[in-house]
Design a protein around this motif. Structure first.
Motif, mmCIF file in Angstrom:
data_model
loop_
_atom_site.group_PDB
_atom_site.id
_atom_site.type_symbol
_atom_site.label_atom_id
_atom_site.label_comp_id
_atom_site.label_asym_id
_atom_site.label_seq_id
_atom_site.Cartn_x
_atom_site.Cartn_y
_atom_site.Cartn_z
ATOM 1 N N GLN A 102 0.444 -1.257 0.391
ATOM 2 C CA GLN A 102 -0.395 0.012 0.265
ATOM 3 C C GLN A 102 1.173 1.491 0.136
ATOM 4 O O GLN A 102 0.393 2.398 -0.901
ATOM 5 C CB GLN A 102 -1.019 -0.626 1.203
ATOM 6 N N THR A 123 2.080 -3.038 4.351
ATOM 7 C CA THR A 123 1.029 -3.386 3.497
ATOM 8 C C THR A 123 0.074 -4.203 4.329
ATOM 9 O O THR A 123 -0.387 -3.155 5.741
ATOM 10 C CB THR A 123 1.279 -5.118 3.002
ATOM 11 N N GLY A 124 -1.101 -4.379 4.083
ATOM 12 C CA GLY A 124 -2.446 -4.750 4.431
ATOM 13 C C GLY A 124 -2.073 -5.410 5.849
ATOM 14 O O GLY A 124 -3.140 -5.421 7.072
ATOM 15 N N THR A 201 2.911 5.091 -3.561
ATOM 16 C CA THR A 201 2.008 4.182 -3.198
ATOM 17 C C THR A 201 2.180 2.316 -3.727
ATOM 18 O O THR A 201 3.650 2.929 -4.337
ATOM 19 C CB THR A 201 0.787 4.769 -3.764
ATOM 20 N N GLY A 202 1.359 2.097 -3.557
ATOM 21 C CA GLY A 202 1.743 0.672 -4.056
ATOM 22 C C GLY A 202 1.420 -0.006 -5.213
ATOM 23 O O GLY A 202 2.013 -0.342 -6.309
ATOM 24 N N SER A 226 -2.418 2.965 10.251
ATOM 25 C CA SER A 226 -1.982 1.045 10.062
ATOM 26 C C SER A 226 -2.174 0.572 11.127
ATOM 27 O O SER A 226 -2.478 -0.766 10.878
ATOM 28 C CB SER A 226 -0.704 0.986 8.887
#
Length: 452
Positions: A102, A123-124, A201-202, A226
């Motif tokens: 992300q 990341t997520g 960004t990703g 996050s």
């Protein structure tokens, strides 16, 4: 153009986006090649899929859990879907819906757990560091395991920099992990002060640079969004600020004090959530729930030592550990003492093992006197300051009660009285002799007048 037609009809190619997510320049060259020769688009897509497959294979072969040679192997358990899972920390995933990149920043200098330049990825589900050359993830932390995130100015640097300290569970140096659980190490990386020039960004879109936002501020914002169990904590002069300004950046306040733990030099930061000793291994973070007591020792004219008695979470008094930080500048004593009182940390300077006798000379006698002192705006003094004050009052009281004559009352009292009587008699004799001399002179003067 062909590239524009691809984007307008089908959009970005998913395989290419996934394979070159961390290489925006290379991804752009691939799209430029497709733009020039659209008939080669399927070929590039196949190459991208093959690249992704190689990455997935390396993630399962290059990051196994290394069993310890001096302990039992990590226990295994079955998950609901029948797969085998380790109770120790699992390898950092490279793929998966929750681990799509992300946000990432290139060319950051990491100092823990490895010292090298890597790409930071968020990341997520993970915060991780990827090697730009090998494209492999070197290390990472699950976002839900992060308990503390700190952003601190790097001391004694000519150019302003910030160190981000990411402290996962069981990595504070105080609370050990449960048996059979391998905890992630703390992560420390440095960000230069200034606009975010290498943050993306990703999808490879550059962020922060156009708006002029600093890299430090941008990363703090992304981390706050996050991390589910932590917020990024920065120094606050309402908590503590050093009495000595930053020497290498004149006019700038310093939020650290230099200290030694044994022969190892480091810095103490007094923050709103605890006390940090950094930036060398092992990093130590004393959150308030692990601090049992704080005491001062070796208080000299120029330096003093700070002793922190820490207890692991859910531990007993038998698990207490004492950490001594020495050679702290005396100029920062008042600021540290106020910080300890503000957060209600116990001052154990008068513990039986190291305290002097407690003198209770000028202590308030009634609750009314205590209330009056508080109403007058007097700040409560620490136990160390109280002991020093009372000892000084005791010495002053002894000096006031001292009588030089009382020490020799049995030997010299009589002689003193006799000497004083002799002095009085001598003075009386001198006065009478003067009167007789005047009378004789007067008589001689009268006789001489009659003869004339």
């Amino acid at each position: 153009m062909a590239f524009a037609a691809i984007n307008s009809t089908n959009g970005p190619i998913a395989a290419i986006e996934e394979a070159f997510a961390t290489e925006p320049s290379l991804k752009k060259r691939v799209y430029d090649a497709i733009d020039t020769t659209p008939q080669h688009a399927p070929l590039f897509e196949e190459i991208a899929r093959y690249t992704s497959a190689l990455g997935a294979t390396s993630s399962t072969t290059s990051l196994p859990i290394a069993p310890s040679n001096d302990g039992p192997a990590a226990k295994k358990r079955k998950t609901q879907n029948g797969a085998i899972a380790q109770t120790a920390q699992a390898p950092v995933n490279l793929k998966g819906n929750d681990d799509s990149v992300q946000f990432y920043v290139q060319e950051l200098s990491f100092t823990m757990p490895q010292r090298k330049k890597l790409t930071l990825e968020i990341t997520g589900g993970h915060l991780r560091a990827r090697n730009k050359t090998s494209k492999e993830v070197e290390f990472g932390i699950s976002l839900d395991q992060v308990r503390h995130a700190l952003c601190l100015p790097v001391p004694e640097k000519t150019q302003k920099q910030f160190n981000f300290c990411i402290i996962p569970e069981f990595a504070d140096g105080i609370t050990p992990p449960p048996e059979g659980v391998a905890a992630a190490e703390a992560m420390v990386f440095t960000v230069a002060h200034g606009p975010a020039k290498t943050a993306f960004t990703g999808l490879g879109q550059q962020v922060g640079h156009n708006e002029g936002e600093s890299a430090e501020g941008l990363i703090r914002k992304i981390l706050n969004d996050s991390l589910p169990n932590a917020n990024v904590i920065c120094p606050d002069e309402r908590q503590f600020v050093s009495a000595t300004p930053e020497a290498h950046r004149k006019g700038e306040k310093a939020f650290h004090v230099k200290a030694f733990r044994g022969s190892k030099e480091g810095y103490l930061f007094f923050l709103s959530v605890g006390i940090l000793f950094a930036f060398k291994k092992p990093l130590l973070f004393f959150s308030f729930d692990t601090v049992d007591s704080i005491s001062y020792t070796s208080v000299l004219q120029r330096t003093f030592n700070l002793n922190i008695l820490a207890r692991p979470r859910n531990g007993s008094e038998d698990d207490n550990m004492e950490f001594e930080f020495s050679m702290i500048d005396q100029a920062d004593f008042d600021g540290i003492d106020q910080y300890i009182k503000r957060h209600g940390l116990q001052d154990s300077s008068l513990a039986d093992a190291r305290r002097a006798k407690v003198y209770n000379v000028n202590a308030p006698k009634t609750q009314e006197e205590k209330a009056a002192a508080e109403a007058a705006g007097e700040e409560p003094e620490s136990e160390l300051q109280k002991a020093q004050r009372e000892l000084e009052d005791e010495e002053e009281e002894d000096e006031e009660d001292y009588d030089p004559g009382s020490d020799d009352s049995s030997d010299g009292s009589g002689s003193s009285d006799e000497e004083s009587d002799d002095d009085d008699d001598q003075e009386d004799g001198e006065d009478s002799g003067d009167e007789e001399m005047q009378n004789e002179l007067g008589s001689e003067a009268e006789e001489n007048a009659e003869q004339d």
